[in-house]
Design a protein around this motif. Structure first.
Motif, mmCIF file in Angstrom:
data_model
loop_
_atom_site.group_PDB
_atom_site.id
_atom_site.type_symbol
_atom_site.label_atom_id
_atom_site.label_comp_id
_atom_site.label_asym_id
_atom_site.label_seq_id
_atom_site.Cartn_x
_atom_site.Cartn_y
_atom_site.Cartn_z
ATOM 1 N N ALA A 22 14.684 -1.838 18.245
ATOM 2 C CA ALA A 22 14.584 -1.416 17.037
ATOM 3 C C ALA A 22 13.979 -2.203 16.213
ATOM 4 C CB ALA A 22 15.660 -0.901 16.676
ATOM 5 N N SER A 23 13.200 -1.779 15.229
ATOM 6 C CA SER A 23 12.285 -2.799 14.404
ATOM 7 C C SER A 23 12.207 -1.895 12.970
ATOM 8 C CB SER A 23 11.329 -3.302 14.783
ATOM 9 O OG SER A 23 10.282 -2.281 15.237
ATOM 10 N N ALA A 24 11.564 -2.648 11.874
ATOM 11 C CA ALA A 24 11.114 -1.821 10.809
ATOM 12 C C ALA A 24 9.733 -1.604 10.908
ATOM 13 C CB ALA A 24 11.437 -2.843 9.635
ATOM 14 N N GLY A 25 9.273 -0.521 10.573
ATOM 15 C CA GLY A 25 7.917 0.007 10.840
ATOM 16 C C GLY A 25 7.496 0.703 9.340
ATOM 17 N N LEU A 26 6.154 1.235 9.610
ATOM 18 C CA LEU A 26 5.547 2.119 8.429
ATOM 19 C C LEU A 26 4.965 3.153 9.135
ATOM 20 C CD1 LEU A 26 3.333 -1.046 7.098
ATOM 21 C CD2 LEU A 26 5.433 0.097 5.979
ATOM 22 N N MET A 27 4.828 4.146 7.986
ATOM 23 C CA MET A 27 4.211 5.579 8.425
ATOM 24 C C MET A 27 3.540 6.017 6.969
ATOM 25 S SD MET A 27 4.208 6.932 11.401
ATOM 26 C CE MET A 27 5.083 7.067 12.896
ATOM 27 N N GLN A 28 2.447 6.650 7.203
ATOM 28 C CA GLN A 28 1.825 7.287 5.958
ATOM 29 C C GLN A 28 2.885 8.528 5.519
ATOM 30 O OE1 GLN A 28 -2.224 7.782 5.605
ATOM 31 N NE2 GLN A 28 -2.673 7.100 7.582
ATOM 32 N N ARG A 29 2.843 8.625 4.227
ATOM 33 C CA ARG A 29 3.632 9.651 3.445
ATOM 34 C C ARG A 29 3.721 11.119 4.004
ATOM 35 N NH1 ARG A 29 1.417 7.662 -1.434
ATOM 36 N NH2 ARG A 29 1.000 9.509 -1.879
ATOM 37 N N ALA A 30 2.440 11.412 4.154
ATOM 38 C CA ALA A 30 2.194 12.904 4.769
ATOM 39 C C ALA A 30 2.803 12.990 6.290
ATOM 40 C CB ALA A 30 0.794 13.040 4.836
ATOM 41 N N CYS A 31 3.137 11.965 6.906
ATOM 42 C CA CYS A 31 3.521 12.145 8.472
ATOM 43 C C CYS A 31 5.174 12.889 8.403
ATOM 44 C CB CYS A 31 3.874 10.863 9.050
ATOM 45 S SG CYS A 31 2.001 10.022 9.442
ATOM 46 N N LYS A 32 5.314 13.687 9.207
ATOM 47 C CA LYS A 32 6.503 14.441 9.502
ATOM 48 C C LYS A 32 7.507 13.571 10.401
ATOM 49 C CE LYS A 32 4.613 17.350 6.985
ATOM 50 N NZ LYS A 32 3.387 16.719 6.609
ATOM 51 N N LEU A 33 8.693 13.238 9.881
ATOM 52 C CA LEU A 33 9.651 12.228 10.478
ATOM 53 C C LEU A 33 11.168 13.078 10.183
ATOM 54 C CD1 LEU A 33 8.473 8.892 9.611
ATOM 55 C CD2 LEU A 33 7.727 9.990 11.381
ATOM 56 N N PRO A 34 11.900 12.486 11.209
ATOM 57 C CA PRO A 34 13.135 12.839 10.738
ATOM 58 C C PRO A 34 14.085 11.706 9.938
ATOM 59 C CG PRO A 34 13.251 11.816 12.921
ATOM 60 C CD PRO A 34 11.902 11.957 12.248
ATOM 61 N N ILE A 35 15.194 12.249 9.323
ATOM 62 C CA ILE A 35 15.993 11.305 8.476
ATOM 63 C C ILE A 35 17.255 11.382 8.980
ATOM 64 C CG2 ILE A 35 17.070 11.428 6.141
ATOM 65 C CD1 ILE A 35 14.681 12.831 5.164
ATOM 66 N N ASN A 51 0.947 -1.129 0.005
ATOM 67 C CA ASN A 51 -0.160 0.063 0.078
ATOM 68 C C ASN A 51 0.909 1.308 0.142
ATOM 69 O OD1 ASN A 51 -1.439 2.353 0.574
ATOM 70 N ND2 ASN A 51 -2.808 1.164 2.229
ATOM 71 N N ASP A 52 0.931 2.038 -1.206
ATOM 72 C CA ASP A 52 1.953 3.091 -1.242
ATOM 73 C C ASP A 52 1.462 4.476 -0.713
ATOM 74 O OD1 ASP A 52 -0.162 4.408 -2.943
ATOM 75 O OD2 ASP A 52 1.123 4.031 -4.742
ATOM 76 N N ALA A 53 0.403 4.251 -0.028
ATOM 77 C CA ALA A 53 0.038 5.342 1.191
ATOM 78 C C ALA A 53 1.182 5.303 2.408
ATOM 79 C CB ALA A 53 -1.356 5.327 1.509
ATOM 80 N N TYR A 54 1.755 4.190 2.439
ATOM 81 C CA TYR A 54 2.779 4.136 3.523
ATOM 82 C C TYR A 54 3.896 3.895 3.029
ATOM 83 C CZ TYR A 54 -1.277 3.123 6.671
ATOM 84 O OH TYR A 54 -2.564 3.239 7.131
ATOM 85 N N SER A 55 5.109 4.312 3.816
ATOM 86 C CA SER A 55 6.589 4.144 3.375
ATOM 87 C C SER A 55 6.940 3.386 4.671
ATOM 88 C CB SER A 55 7.302 5.387 3.272
ATOM 89 O OG SER A 55 6.711 6.115 2.076
ATOM 90 N N LYS A 56 8.227 2.702 4.375
ATOM 91 C CA LYS A 56 9.021 2.052 5.417
ATOM 92 C C LYS A 56 9.936 2.805 6.195
ATOM 93 C CE LYS A 56 8.325 -2.318 2.968
ATOM 94 N NZ LYS A 56 8.896 -3.542 2.456
#
Length: 548
Positions: free
Chosen positions: A383-396, A369-374
């Motif tokens: 620590a683990s892999a997760g998902l967030m919707q593309r519009a969310c504001k996250l650090p890099i 579902n490309d509404a989400y990015s990994k």
């Protein structure tokens, strides 16, 4: 209604509009790590908000945000602000038609106001001249208070102190506040990032953090009464260049010590939507963010950001595979740095990075579902892999390839297999070997590429070993070229194809002869696995030099 669908073909983004009769199906936009693919039904307008107003004694410009109008013809709606001296302007207030930009930002100019009067206002949109929706009601006081923006000070790569001075604020209302707004262009300052101070004063300053390095910012001081602000003159400053420090974890890529927009490992840095190269898109709609893999491409969020100095390899977002490698090949410890809780990831070579708790973007879209990015999820439980919707504001937290050490010689330490591979007490670093079961015996899986090995006089390698403390042992080349004509198998005391290792450090060994290609290439550390636990040792190939 219409909705926009992004299609990328031959590097060109196309926007196609499709007519939907009654409702549009939109993926939920709450920022959550949960792998929730449920959908909800909503009307044409997903959200409408009333923002602040810039005021003078007799006029004002009101601002608002309306999401998901971009797919409609401009002739099918009107936007603007409704205002009144009554507390509910939506009932009989004056409507002022405004404008809307490509990001859904609405502005409307109000004139003929009375100084000292409180006005109530709300952003509105009217569809097909029949249905009107309003944002929340806010208020401002028309006033001639004055504020001056002063020069910024203490400018670094990711922060600056903004300074301002206000006059007349004691004559307005007790509930007066002050602050600053900043943006990447002068025109965007009124709707830019808002940095409010807790207490109003005649002279005021604030340290703005999480800025982009090597970037020009425009800013203005303001005083605010209710939801209306008096904006001072606009000034600008440019942040310093940054050369991001990278840490060699013995993995396929180097990992940055700090987040983008940070100068300390404990700082969160700038928060950004997936693929937002402007870094300041405030849209909450997934449609306004890139719906494909971006790591290392021209669509990468940090593509072109000036953080690499003279380095040949450029910073990029990590892929989900690189995040999974970080998790699998390091130990993790919950700890705190500068009072900030997070996880320290420590590699076999003893090097480590610290990430504050939270979620971090990868550059990989979710294939289901490309509404989400990994994402990389850093939490109390680990620590683990997760998902967030593309519009969310996250650090890099960026990564970078190892710097090429010699033109024409490809070194891929991430393909190295090392340890007590033969179970004989020696510690082996396999460069190319199809005989001992290490799996390094192909061009795709080896540290070096066979066709690049061609020498007439000698071949030498420089390597770094860590994790052995002061332990001493002999290291030797286990080598045969592609014809088996040039070879070295012995543990030579005379230094031919061998070197004495005396603790952690960097060493060079040389083998004389002529050869082409590789049949076997490894470095054996004699008896080292009997002296030091193999899991504590890490070897890295630095250079391979061939005398022709």
């Amino acid at each position: 209604m219409k909705t926009n669908i992004f299609i990328k073909a031959n590097g060109v983004v196309k926007v196609c509009s499709y007519l939907l009769l009654l409702t549009s199906y939109l993926f939920v936009t709450a920022c959550s790590n949960d792998e929730d693919y449920s959908i909800s039904t909503s009307a044409v307008i997903s959200s409408i908000t009333t923002d602040d107003a810039a005021v003078t004694a007799i006029s004002a410009t009101t601002y608002g945000t309306i999401q998901n109008l971009s797919g409609l013809a401009s002739s099918s709606y009107q936007v603007g602000s409704v205002y009144s001296t009554n507390s509910d302007p939506t009932q009989g207030g004056t409507r002022q038609i405004g404008s809307i930009d490509e990001n859904g930002k609405v502005s409307a100019s109000l004139s003929g106001l009375t100084e000292g009067t409180t006005y109530y206002y709300a952003t509105f949109v009217t569809l097909q001249g029949k249905v009107t929706k309003y944002g929340e009601v806010k208020s401002f006081v028309a006033t001639d208070a004055d504020v001056a923006t002063q020069a910024a000070s203490d400018i670094t790569a990711c922060s600056a102190t903004l300074n301002g001075q206000a006059q007349g604020i004691s004559d307005i209302l007790a509930a007066t506040s002050v602050g600053f707004k900043y943006a990447l262009s002068a025109d965007d300052v009124p709707t830019g990032v808002d940095v409010a101070l807790e207490e109003a004063a005649g002279s005021f300053s604030v340290n703005a953090k999480s800025l982009l390095p090597g970037t020009t910012y425009y800013y203005a001081a303001y005083t605010k009464v209710g939801d209306g602000f008096i904006l001072g003159n606009i000034q600008s400053f440019t942040t310093a260049e940054q050369s991001m420090e990278y840490v060699d974890m013995g993995l396929s890529v180097l990992w940055a010590k700090c987040n983008i927009g940070a100068e300390k490992e404990s700082e969160t840095g700038i928060l950004v939507g997936f693929g937002d190269q402007s870094f300041y898109n405030t849209s909450t709609s997934n449609d306004d963010y890139t719906p494909w893999d971006i790591a290392g491409t021209e669509d990468d969020t940090i593509y072109g950001l000036s953080i690499d100095g003279s380095a040949k390899s450029k910073s990029k977002m990590p892929t989900i595979e690189q995040i999974e490698e970080l998790i699998a090949k390091t130990t993790q410890e919950l700890t705190a740095v500068d009072g900030v809780e997070g996880i320290r990831f420590t590699a076999k070579n003893g090097n480590s990075i610290f990430l504050p708790l939270g979620s971090y973007w990868s550059g990989t879209i979710n294939e289901i579902n490309d509404a989400y990015s990994k994402t990389l999820k850093v939490a109390y439980e680990g620590a683990s892999a997760g998902l967030m919707q593309r519009a969310c504001k996250l650090p890099i937290r960026s990564v970078r390839d190892e710097e090429p050490v010699e033109e024409g010689i490809t070194i891929r330490n991430y393909n190295a297999v090392q340890g007590d591979i033969e179970g004989n007490g020696n510690y082996r670093f396999d460069i190319y070997n199809e005989w001992d079961g290490s799996g390094t015996g192909t061009d795709e899986t080896s540290v070096l590429i066979r066709s690049e090995v061609n020498f007439q006089e000698s071949i030498s390698v420089t390597f770094t070993i860590t994790g052995i403390g002061d332990t001493e042992c002999q290291a030797t080349m286990i080598f045969a070229d592609g014809t088996w004509g040039c070879a070295n198998w012995g543990y030579n005391d005379n230094g031919e194809g061998s070197v004495m290792v005396k603790g952690d450090g960097t060493y060079t060994m040389k083998l004389h002869g002529a050869g082409s290609g590789i049949a076997i290439f490894a470095i054996d550390f004699i008896g080292l696995s009997n002296l030091v636990a193999p899991e504590s040792i890490n070897v890295k190939l630095n250079t391979c030099v061939m005398d022709k």
